[in-house]
Each structure stands twice: as structure tokens, then as C-alpha cells.
Design a protein around this motif. Structure first.
Motif, PDB file in Angstrom:
ATOM      1  N   ALA A 245     -21.010  19.901  50.455  1.00  0.00           N
ATOM      2  CA  ALA A 245     -20.983  18.567  50.406  1.00  0.00           C
ATOM      3  C   ALA A 245     -19.549  18.267  50.727  1.00  0.00           C
ATOM      4  N   HIS A 246     -19.430  16.807  51.238  1.00  0.00           N
ATOM      5  CA  HIS A 246     -18.303  16.600  51.527  1.00  0.00           C
ATOM      6  C   HIS A 246     -18.106  15.111  51.220  1.00  0.00           C
ATOM      7  N   LEU A 247     -17.117  14.709  50.298  1.00  0.00           N
ATOM      8  CA  LEU A 247     -16.853  13.295  49.721  1.00  0.00           C
ATOM      9  C   LEU A 247     -15.414  12.858  50.263  1.00  0.00           C
ATOM     10  N   THR A 248     -15.472  11.646  50.527  1.00  0.00           N
ATOM     11  CA  THR A 248     -14.212  10.815  50.893  1.00  0.00           C
ATOM     12  C   THR A 248     -14.196   9.467  50.322  1.00  0.00           C
TER      13      THR A 248
ATOM     14  N   TYR B  31     -18.645  29.880  47.035  1.00  0.00           N
ATOM     15  CA  TYR B  31     -18.259  28.779  47.705  1.00  0.00           C
ATOM     16  C   TYR B  31     -16.769  28.243  47.860  1.00  0.00           C
ATOM     17  N   PHE B  32     -16.623  27.757  49.117  1.00  0.00           N
ATOM     18  CA  PHE B  32     -15.191  27.603  49.715  1.00  0.00           C
ATOM     19  C   PHE B  32     -15.143  26.081  48.903  1.00  0.00           C
ATOM     20  N   ILE B  33     -14.031  26.173  48.172  1.00  0.00           N
ATOM     21  CA  ILE B  33     -13.775  24.502  47.454  1.00  0.00           C
ATOM     22  C   ILE B  33     -12.694  23.980  48.185  1.00  0.00           C
ATOM     23  N   TYR B  34     -12.540  22.855  48.323  1.00  0.00           N
ATOM     24  CA  TYR B  34     -11.194  22.257  49.038  1.00  0.00           C
ATOM     25  C   TYR B  34     -11.151  20.691  48.464  1.00  0.00           C
ATOM     26  N   SER B  35      -9.741  20.471  48.580  1.00  0.00           N
ATOM     27  CA  SER B  35      -9.417  19.081  48.100  1.00  0.00           C
ATOM     28  C   SER B  35      -8.107  18.341  48.866  1.00  0.00           C
ATOM     29  N   LYS B  36      -8.160  17.230  48.951  1.00  0.00           N
ATOM     30  CA  LYS B  36      -6.661  16.851  49.546  1.00  0.00           C
ATOM     31  C   LYS B  36      -6.368  15.457  48.989  1.00  0.00           C
TER      32      LYS B  36
ATOM     33  N   GLU C 151     -20.468   7.216  51.078  1.00  0.00           N
ATOM     34  CA  GLU C 151     -20.559   6.278  52.391  1.00  0.00           C
ATOM     35  C   GLU C 151     -19.750   6.779  53.428  1.00  0.00           C
ATOM     36  N   GLY C 152     -19.857   6.396  54.767  1.00  0.00           N
ATOM     37  CA  GLY C 152     -19.175   6.903  55.960  1.00  0.00           C
ATOM     38  C   GLY C 152     -19.709   8.433  56.152  1.00  0.00           C
ATOM     39  N   TYR C 153     -18.892   9.262  56.197  1.00  0.00           N
ATOM     40  CA  TYR C 153     -18.882  10.627  56.678  1.00  0.00           C
ATOM     41  C   TYR C 153     -19.328  11.587  55.333  1.00  0.00           C
ATOM     42  N   SER C 154     -19.259  11.030  54.315  1.00  0.00           N
ATOM     43  CA  SER C 154     -19.732  11.842  53.176  1.00  0.00           C
ATOM     44  C   SER C 154     -21.052  12.161  53.092  1.00  0.00           C
ATOM     45  N   PHE C 155     -21.403  13.529  52.676  1.00  0.00           N
ATOM     46  CA  PHE C 155     -22.740  13.819  52.356  1.00  0.00           C
ATOM     47  C   PHE C 155     -22.764  14.784  51.327  1.00  0.00           C
ATOM     48  N   THR C 156     -23.903  15.084  51.052  1.00  0.00           N
ATOM     49  CA  THR C 156     -24.256  16.305  49.964  1.00  0.00           C
ATOM     50  C   THR C 156     -25.827  16.835  50.575  1.00  0.00           C
ATOM     51  N   HIS C 157     -25.747  18.127  50.373  1.00  0.00           N
ATOM     52  CA  HIS C 157     -26.961  19.053  50.698  1.00  0.00           C
ATOM     53  C   HIS C 157     -27.089  20.206  49.838  1.00  0.00           C
ATOM     54  N   HIS C 158     -28.147  20.061  48.837  1.00  0.00           N
ATOM     55  CA  HIS C 158     -28.377  21.210  47.890  1.00  0.00           C
ATOM     56  C   HIS C 158     -27.209  20.969  46.961  1.00  0.00           C
ATOM     57  N   MET C 159     -26.746  20.117  46.851  1.00  0.00           N
ATOM     58  CA  MET C 159     -25.614  19.914  45.696  1.00  0.00           C
ATOM     59  C   MET C 159     -25.546  18.319  45.107  1.00  0.00           C
ATOM     60  N   GLN C 160     -25.471  17.997  44.038  1.00  0.00           N
ATOM     61  CA  GLN C 160     -25.765  16.940  43.429  1.00  0.00           C
ATOM     62  C   GLN C 160     -24.313  16.390  43.252  1.00  0.00           C
ATOM     63  N   TYR C 161     -24.025  14.961  43.354  1.00  0.00           N
ATOM     64  CA  TYR C 161     -23.044  14.081  42.872  1.00  0.00           C
ATOM     65  C   TYR C 161     -23.144  13.071  41.905  1.00  0.00           C
TER      66      TYR C 161
ATOM     67  N   ASN D 270      -8.082  11.339  51.667  1.00  0.00           N
ATOM     68  CA  ASN D 270      -8.488  11.664  50.239  1.00  0.00           C
ATOM     69  C   ASN D 270      -9.857  12.275  50.465  1.00  0.00           C
ATOM     70  N   PHE D 271     -10.138  13.529  50.417  1.00  0.00           N
ATOM     71  CA  PHE D 271     -11.607  14.038  50.297  1.00  0.00           C
ATOM     72  C   PHE D 271     -11.698  15.475  49.420  1.00  0.00           C
ATOM     73  N   PHE D 272     -12.916  15.649  49.155  1.00  0.00           N
ATOM     74  CA  PHE D 272     -13.401  16.849  48.211  1.00  0.00           C
ATOM     75  C   PHE D 272     -14.619  17.302  48.557  1.00  0.00           C
ATOM     76  N   GLY D 273     -14.509  18.506  48.606  1.00  0.00           N
ATOM     77  CA  GLY D 273     -15.805  19.139  48.977  1.00  0.00           C
ATOM     78  C   GLY D 273     -15.957  20.486  48.899  1.00  0.00           C
ATOM     79  N   ALA D 274     -17.249  21.090  49.122  1.00  0.00           N
ATOM     80  CA  ALA D 274     -17.397  22.634  48.786  1.00  0.00           C
ATOM     81  C   ALA D 274     -18.517  22.946  49.901  1.00  0.00           C
ATOM     82  N   TYR D 275     -18.626  24.425  50.255  1.00  0.00           N
ATOM     83  CA  TYR D 275     -19.727  24.665  50.999  1.00  0.00           C
ATOM     84  C   TYR D 275     -20.074  26.381  50.870  1.00  0.00           C
ATOM     85  N   MET D 276     -21.164  26.689  50.624  1.00  0.00           N
ATOM     86  CA  MET D 276     -21.613  27.899  50.485  1.00  0.00           C
ATOM     87  C   MET D 276     -21.098  28.876  51.549  1.00  0.00           C
ATOM     88  N   ILE D 277     -20.448  30.116  51.538  1.00  0.00           N
ATOM     89  CA  ILE D 277     -20.269  31.128  52.711  1.00  0.00           C
ATOM     90  C   ILE D 277     -21.104  32.159  52.594  1.00  0.00           C
TER      91      ILE D 277
END
Length: 234
Positions: free
Chosen positions: A98-101, A141-146, A118-128, A227-234
């Protein structure tokens, strides 16, 4: 006196009746072998060009009938003026991600930042929902935020990523935190600063992660790529 009256005959006399032999006419000049060879080669070349022209005309007339010529040009123009159709082939991630902006909404009263899909944000097998990402598959999961914010005059700015899980009691768990405290001089202009957090954590199904900020009024929300926030399984 008598000598002056004597008539003398001319010195030269032409006898028109005299028969002199006529010189023989020179025999006709024969063409050399080289000239005949050149003539033959030129004739063969002209014949080959004529045959090739006939062949090309026959081929063109059989492939493109005369009645279809104008239509072919019309079809070509239609193809050139027709708009290009583009197909968007979205490649889905191979693992939950998932990547949220874009902080389109102001943070909640408890400081939880809210994002958009909206835009380049998406979720895949994760709910927002309501600023929170919910995990659907257990794993690492690698979790990141800025976040992008202005320098406070004399206060602290805190940027943190928290996790809510059923495995532990006692409320939410703080996974990462960035804190900044500085008293800016009144003569100094405001500076734009960044805060980035990132790390690998084990999450279970049903866990939720979110971003929280103190003094969130300092965040510049109108610049979505900052400004973004996301995570993905490694």
C-alpha cells in the motif's frame, strides 16, 4: 610592222573531247566488331527496361484496382487522423502493499494523519480506512512515512508510526518516532523541513498501522508528493 599583226594561238587548249579515266569509288567502310557489340548491348538494355516496365504495371494493376485507389487514400487519412487508443496495463504487486499520498484532509483530533487513494496511491491486499492501514496477511513488512513541515518557532514537532494489535495489551505500540525541538529566532525566516521514518516489522492479520504527528499544524499539506505513508511485505 608585219610581226605586230600576227595572231598567236593560246598557250593552253582544252580538248573537251579527250577521254580521261574516272577514278574508282572507294568501297563502303565496314563497321567494326566493337560498334556492333555496343549496338547489341544498348538494344538489349532497352528491351529489358521495356519488359520491366510492363511487369511493374501489370503487378500494380492486379494488386490495387483503379476503383480502389481513392478509397485507399481515404482509409490512410482516416488512420492518420484517428486518435491513438492507449491501454493501461496495471501490474499488480506480487505481495501485499500500500502507498498513500496527499494529505487532503486535516488530521484527526488525536493527531492521526489522513490520506487519500487518488493519484498514485493504491492498496493491494491491505485495507485503508480513516487514516489507518489494516493488514490482511501475516508477514514481515517494510513500513515507511515522510512528512513535510515548517520549522516551529519554539516548540517540538513529533512524527511517529504506531501499530494497533491484539497480541499486546495496553493500547497502541509506537514503532518509529522522529522528534525535533528548536527555538527559532524571530529574525530568522521559517525553514521547510522533512521527517522520514522507515523500518521492517512483523505484522499479523488484523493489525493496523497509522501515522501520528504532534503540532501537526506545521505540516505543509498542499504538496502531496512530500507527504506519504505505506508498507509492503518483504
Amino acid at each position: 610592222m608585219d610581226e605586230e599583226c600576227v595572231m598567236y594561238p593560246p598557250v593552253f587548249a582544252v580538248d573537251s573531247q579527250a577521254g580521261y579515266p574516272v577514278p574508282p569509288r572507294p568501297p563502303p567502310r565496314r563497321r567494326s566488331t566493337v560498334q556492333w557489340l555496343l549496338f547489341l548491348l544498348v538494344s538489349l538494355a532497352l528491351c529489358g527496361m521495356a519488359v520491366e516496365a510492363c511487369f511493374i504495371y501489370h503487378l500494380y494493376s492486379t494488386r490495387i484496382p483503379s476503383g480502389r485507389t481513392e478509397k485507399s487514400y481515404q482509409d490512410k487519412n482516416d488512420i492518420e487522423t484517428a486518435p491513438l487508443k492507449t491501454t493501461n496495463h496495471v501490474v499488480k504487486p506480487s505481495a501485499p502493499a500500500a502507498h498513500l499520498t496527499a494529505l487532503s484532509l486535516p488530521p484527526r483530533s488525536d493527531g492521526v494523519l489522513q490520506w487519500t487513494l487518488e493519484g498514485y496511491s493504491f492498496t493491494h491486499h491491505m485495507q485503508y480506512r480513516d487514516g489507518v492501514l489494516v493488514v490482511e496477511e501475516e508477514g514481515y513488512y517494510f513500513i515507511y512515512s515522510k512528512v513535510f513541515f515548517t520549522e516551529p518557532e519554539c516548540a517540538s514537532f513529533t512524527h511517529a508510526v504506531l501499530c494497533n494489535t491484539q497480541r499486546y495489551l495496553g493500547g497502541d505500540t509506537e514503532l518509529m518516532q522522529s522528534r525535533r525541538f528548536h527555538c527559532r529566532s524571530q529574525w530568522k525566516r521559517k525553514e521547510l523541513l522533512n521527517s522520514y521514518l522507515g523500518g521492517v516489522y512483523h505484522l499479523s492479520k488484523g493489525d493496523s498501522i497509522y501515522v501520528k504527528a504532534q503540532n501537526h499544524t506545521q505540516i505543509v499539506r498542499h504538496i502531496s508528493p512530500e507527504n506519504f505513508f505505506g508498507a509492503y511485505m518483504i
